[in-house]
Every structure is written in C-alpha cells, then in structure tokens.
Design a protein around this motif. Sequence first.
Motif, PDB file in Angstrom:
ATOM      1  N   LEU A  11      -6.731  -5.767   6.576  1.00 15.15           N
ATOM      2  CA  LEU A  11      -5.477  -5.018   6.676  1.00 15.15           C
ATOM      3  C   LEU A  11      -5.352  -4.089   5.402  1.00 15.15           C
ATOM      4  O   LEU A  11      -4.910  -2.629   5.488  1.00 15.15           O
ATOM      5  CB  LEU A  11      -4.351  -5.718   6.655  1.00 15.15           C
ATOM      6  CG  LEU A  11      -4.293  -6.677   7.933  1.00 15.15           C
ATOM      7  CD1 LEU A  11      -3.058  -7.658   7.779  1.00 15.15           C
ATOM      8  CD2 LEU A  11      -4.176  -5.889   9.088  1.00 15.15           C
TER       9      LEU A  11
ATOM     10  N   SER B  63      -5.287   0.113   5.587  1.00 18.04           N
ATOM     11  CA  SER B  63      -4.322   1.020   4.825  1.00 18.04           C
ATOM     12  C   SER B  63      -4.899   1.955   4.116  1.00 18.04           C
ATOM     13  O   SER B  63      -4.731   3.290   4.066  1.00 18.04           O
ATOM     14  CB  SER B  63      -3.300   0.173   4.411  1.00 18.04           C
ATOM     15  OG  SER B  63      -2.463   0.894   3.624  1.00 18.04           O
TER      16      SER B  63
ATOM     17  N   ALA C  85      -8.361  -3.082  11.415  1.00 15.69           N
ATOM     18  CA  ALA C  85      -7.077  -3.744  11.145  1.00 15.69           C
ATOM     19  C   ALA C  85      -6.759  -4.729  12.417  1.00 15.69           C
ATOM     20  O   ALA C  85      -6.162  -5.640  12.172  1.00 15.69           O
ATOM     21  CB  ALA C  85      -6.011  -2.575  11.326  1.00 15.69           C
TER      22      ALA C  85
ATOM     23  N   ALA D  16      -6.131  -8.632  11.796  1.00 14.41           N
ATOM     24  CA  ALA D  16      -4.987  -9.338  12.335  1.00 14.41           C
ATOM     25  C   ALA D  16      -5.385 -10.671  13.146  1.00 14.41           C
ATOM     26  O   ALA D  16      -4.682 -11.738  13.153  1.00 14.41           O
ATOM     27  CB  ALA D  16      -4.222  -8.478  13.368  1.00 14.41           C
TER      28      ALA D  16
END
Length: 279
Positions: free
Chosen positions: A112, A116, A263, A267
């Motif tokens: 993650l 970003s 991403a 998750a």
Amino acid sequence: MTQLEFAALAWGGSLAAGFLGSLSGLGGGVVIVPMLVLGLHVDVHYAIGASLISVIGTSAGAQAAHRQEGFSNTRLGLFLEIATTLGAICGAFLSASTPTKWIAILFGGVLLYSASSSMGSRKQDTTGRAPDALAAKLRLVGSYPHEGKLLPYSARRVPLGFGLMFGAGTLSGLLGIGSGAVKVLVLDGAMQIPFKVSTATSNFMIGVTAVASAGVYLRRGYINPAVAMPVTIGVLLGSLLGARVLQTARVRPMRIIFAIVIALLGAEMIFNGLTGKLS
C-alpha cells in the motif's frame, strides 16, 4: 494443477511483474510474492525465496540496459549497498521467527505504501549544484543524458541516505522484495538524485541486496527450483523489456496501473493475514 500449468502461470505473471517493476523502479518482487501466495497457493517462505532469486534476475537484466544508456550510477549504488546488505541479512534472520500472518500483514502495508509513493507527484530534477563535501570526497557524483546532452548531478545528505538504506535492506530480507520503492524514495527524495538515475540505480541495488538474503533462504531450504526457475526467467525477460521501453515510453500511465494492482494485492494480503488464511 500440473507442474507444467504451474510453471506457465508463474512465468506469465512474472513476465508482467518484471516489466512493470523495471518501468517503475519498484522491482518485480512486490508482485511476485502475493501472486505466488494468493494466486498459486505457494507457501509464503518459498514464495519469498523464489522472489529473491527473481530479484537478482531483474537487477541483472535492467542494469545491463540502464548502464548502456548512462543512467545507472554503479559507484553510488555499491556505496549504499553496504547499508542495505547489512539490513538484508538482519531481515532474513528475523523472518524465521516472524509468524506468517504478520509477514503477510507487513507485506501488505509495504504494498500500500509503494502504491501511494508510485502515484505521488515527483519533484523536478535539480542538477548542476555544487556537491556536498562528503559526496565530493566519496565521488558520489555523475551525469546522465537528457535531450542530447549530459546533465551533472551530486548526491545530497549522504549520512541520512545511508541510514535509510539500512531500513530498506531490512525490508528486503524480511519480505523477499528488493524494497525498490524505499530505495527510489531515498535516492530521489532524501539524496536528491534525478529520478531516472534513482530508478536505474535502484534496479541495480535490489539485486545486490537480494543476494545477501537469498543465501540465508537457500541454507534453510526455502528456495525450490520448480518455483524459482519459471519466476526468474519471466522476471528477467520482463525487466529487459521494461528497461528498453523506459527510455522512450510515457511511464506515468504504467506507474498508475502498477500502483492500482499492488494496492489491491496489498489489501488482499492484509485481509488474509488478519483472517488467518495464511497462518
């Protein structure tokens, strides 16, 4: 699933991972481990072992192309590898005593964070400044081609960059990735190296870091040739293609696609770790 089917799926996924990892500078390892664990149900430790071997292939393939184009700074990479190699060895030893579910959760967090950082805006390259005293003494300077001419650059804040690279190496050994996201951020952000040089140098460094960790995994029997071979071949070919395309392609769209994919994988890794599916 037969061994041939497994090898074909692992090769295809690794080809795409190597291609995207070479373009973004994050390394294909951030995709390899979740692909093997979640998609092909490989034990996480064997997935990390295969990923480390593939990272070495990624680095070798990308370095050959980047070095020829004049982007990779080998001297800077080798200097910072003192810190990342020490961190990688520490991380590899820590992995044996860390429960699988916590490795999965930590790995998901790194994914993650990488997503970003990959989608974040980048500052303009700053070149032509007088080098820091320490950077000049260590000759951590260079030049790279841009629009038909060579632009000079110099490393900045060398002690800070060296310390942060130890943390990047620890992540590599613990999670089986090249920690390219952290390396690119340290080179580009903390040390203010031009972004294309940061990407190329990171691709070189992740392979050297992975060698230090792979020895530990090999000794513990976590490197299975049936898993590592198709993964390494796919990543190597993908990284060679990505390094070639990087010189002329628009990287931003590829970076966005890559960030979305990792991403989602991050998750899912966190979810599976929290629910005990990987324990």
